[in-house]
Design an enzyme around this catalytic site. Sequence first.
Site, short mmCIF file in Angstrom:
data_model
loop_
_atom_site.label_atom_id
_atom_site.label_comp_id
_atom_site.label_asym_id
_atom_site.label_seq_id
_atom_site.Cartn_x
_atom_site.Cartn_y
_atom_site.Cartn_z
N GLU A 207 0.92 -1.22 -0.03
CA GLU A 207 -0.05 0.27 0.10
C GLU A 207 0.91 1.07 -0.10
O GLU A 207 1.93 1.25 0.53
CB GLU A 207 -0.94 0.11 1.23
CG GLU A 207 -1.70 -1.20 1.10
CD GLU A 207 -2.98 -1.27 2.12
OE1 GLU A 207 -4.13 -1.84 1.95
OE2 GLU A 207 -2.71 -0.62 3.13
N CYS B 114 6.03 -5.34 15.57
CA CYS B 114 5.55 -4.19 16.37
C CYS B 114 4.28 -4.44 16.74
O CYS B 114 3.32 -4.65 15.78
CB CYS B 114 5.93 -2.96 15.67
SG CYS B 114 7.59 -2.45 15.70
N CYS C 219 1.23 -2.31 15.08
CA CYS C 219 0.80 -2.15 13.68
C CYS C 219 0.44 -3.29 13.24
O CYS C 219 0.52 -4.55 13.17
CB CYS C 219 2.45 -1.95 13.47
SG CYS C 219 2.80 -1.72 11.61
N GLY D 97 6.85 -2.46 5.84
CA GLY D 97 8.10 -3.06 5.79
C GLY D 97 9.00 -2.15 6.74
O GLY D 97 8.89 -0.88 6.91
N GLU D 98 10.31 -2.63 7.21
CA GLU D 98 11.16 -1.86 7.47
C GLU D 98 12.30 -1.60 6.74
O GLU D 98 13.00 -2.71 6.20
CB GLU D 98 12.07 -2.82 8.78
CG GLU D 98 13.22 -2.46 9.41
CD GLU D 98 13.38 -0.99 9.80
OE1 GLU D 98 14.17 -0.27 9.10
OE2 GLU D 98 12.58 -0.78 10.79
N SER E 129 12.30 5.90 7.82
CA SER E 129 12.01 5.76 9.25
C SER E 129 12.39 4.25 9.56
O SER E 129 11.88 3.39 8.90
CB SER E 129 10.35 5.64 9.30
OG SER E 129 10.09 5.45 10.72
N SER F 116 11.40 5.25 15.03
CA SER F 116 10.02 4.63 15.77
C SER F 116 10.45 4.31 16.98
O SER F 116 10.93 3.27 17.14
CB SER F 116 9.30 3.44 14.62
OG SER F 116 9.16 4.00 13.59
N HIS G 115 8.71 5.13 20.46
CA HIS G 115 7.40 4.37 21.05
C HIS G 115 7.19 4.11 22.71
O HIS G 115 6.32 3.46 23.03
CB HIS G 115 6.96 3.51 20.25
CG HIS G 115 6.76 3.44 18.74
ND1 HIS G 115 6.27 4.75 18.21
CD2 HIS G 115 7.24 3.11 17.59
CE1 HIS G 115 6.12 4.69 16.99
NE2 HIS G 115 6.76 3.46 16.51
N ASN H 108 -3.77 4.17 15.72
CA ASN H 108 -4.86 4.02 15.02
C ASN H 108 -5.30 2.39 15.08
O ASN H 108 -4.45 1.45 14.61
CB ASN H 108 -4.54 4.22 13.26
CG ASN H 108 -4.33 5.88 13.26
OD1 ASN H 108 -5.17 6.61 13.77
ND2 ASN H 108 -2.96 6.09 13.09
N CYS I 194 -1.28 6.01 10.04
CA CYS I 194 -0.02 5.22 10.61
C CYS I 194 -0.44 4.06 11.34
O CYS I 194 -1.49 4.03 12.10
CB CYS I 194 0.50 6.55 11.55
SG CYS I 194 2.24 5.54 12.26
#
Length: 398
Positions: free
Chosen positions: A119, A143, A146, A193-194, A225, A247, A249, A326, A369
């Site tokens: 996406e 994570c 996510c 993805g990372e 990121s 990231s 968190h 989200n 996100c």
Amino acid sequence: MSEQLLTASMPIDAAPLSDHAVATAAPATSKINLLDLNRQQMREFFAEMGEKPFRADQVMKWMYHYCYDDFEQMTDINKGLRAKLQRVAEIRAPEVAEEQRSTDGTIKWAIKVGDQQVETVYIPEGDRATLCVSSQVGCALECKFCSTAQQGFNRNLRVSEIIGQVWRAAKIIGAVKATGIRPITNVVMMGMGEPLLNLNNVVPAMDIMMDDFGFGLSKRRVTLSTSGVVPALDKLGDMIDVALAISLHAPTDDIRDEIVPINRKYNIETFLAAVRRYLAKSNANGGRVTVEYVMLDHINDSTEQAHQLAECLKDTPCKINLIPWNPFPGAPYGRSSNSRVDRFSKVLMEYGFTTIVRKTRGDDIDAACGQLAGEVIDRTKRTLKKKMAGEPIAIKTV
């Protein structure tokens, strides 16, 4: 470097994979997809055909300034070279499987990559328009907050599948620009993805984004990121200079170990030390990194944790983005209340940190996100988890 807006305009008249990655989808034809090549590689390819380097630059300009994928439309290229290119090369960007539009102007595209989908999200905001780009089919980092991580991991995207997302979006926007849709001004590697687990494809793609014969963005308008793959972050600083977001968190390892499992291998102190090493090499960041911090109700959002975060970041020049979480089906968390977010933000600002509460965009189409999912066939997640648990992650340069 000159900078242009990313939209198709009308003119006036293959990288190796990192060792940890599974096989990238093979090309559908034997022709070279020119979207897989940065400018240096394009010039080498043209030299192998007996052509001058400037011919590669000409073709790149048609590809990226005007989003042309037909050599016959490249009118300043001689017919002989156009015919040669038709035989040995192609310009093949991934296709859009589905488009969804939010009431706030956000657009989400499901992009076909082989037999799966990733996406890509277009986010207009004031005089800017940001494109959020995916780097992998799925994600192996798990994570907990996510949606992408819950889909598992399949493979790395090729250069053409990464830069192709930008190309496809720019072409669509260029075709409908009369309707008032803003051209793309920024690209963020914050989709599925990372990115640091796909350096050998992400770096050439970002190189094309910033190349004058590519999309011509300034390095401050291309952001990568990462959740903290430390060896790859050190490698990134030697390969390219782009804006960096992290990231984070959580303010402490016990919480981050739970919600961002890669922290068990590279803890907060190790991660932030690598960030400072990157900043020392970079001119793209204005001397500071963007810290992303998703707000999870009664998990990481207390006033005490705000003080802990300020202490954690005291030696790392940064600005902080607080991100309302989200939701997605089956997630074990709740979104922090506005009052808890406000208190958290005020504490950070009292310490002198530039702190922004990010506005949620595209949540009505699951484009916000942490909500990107795509369609992923999970073939390798267990193998990658094992490597992250004990084996070093090998990174090759391009």
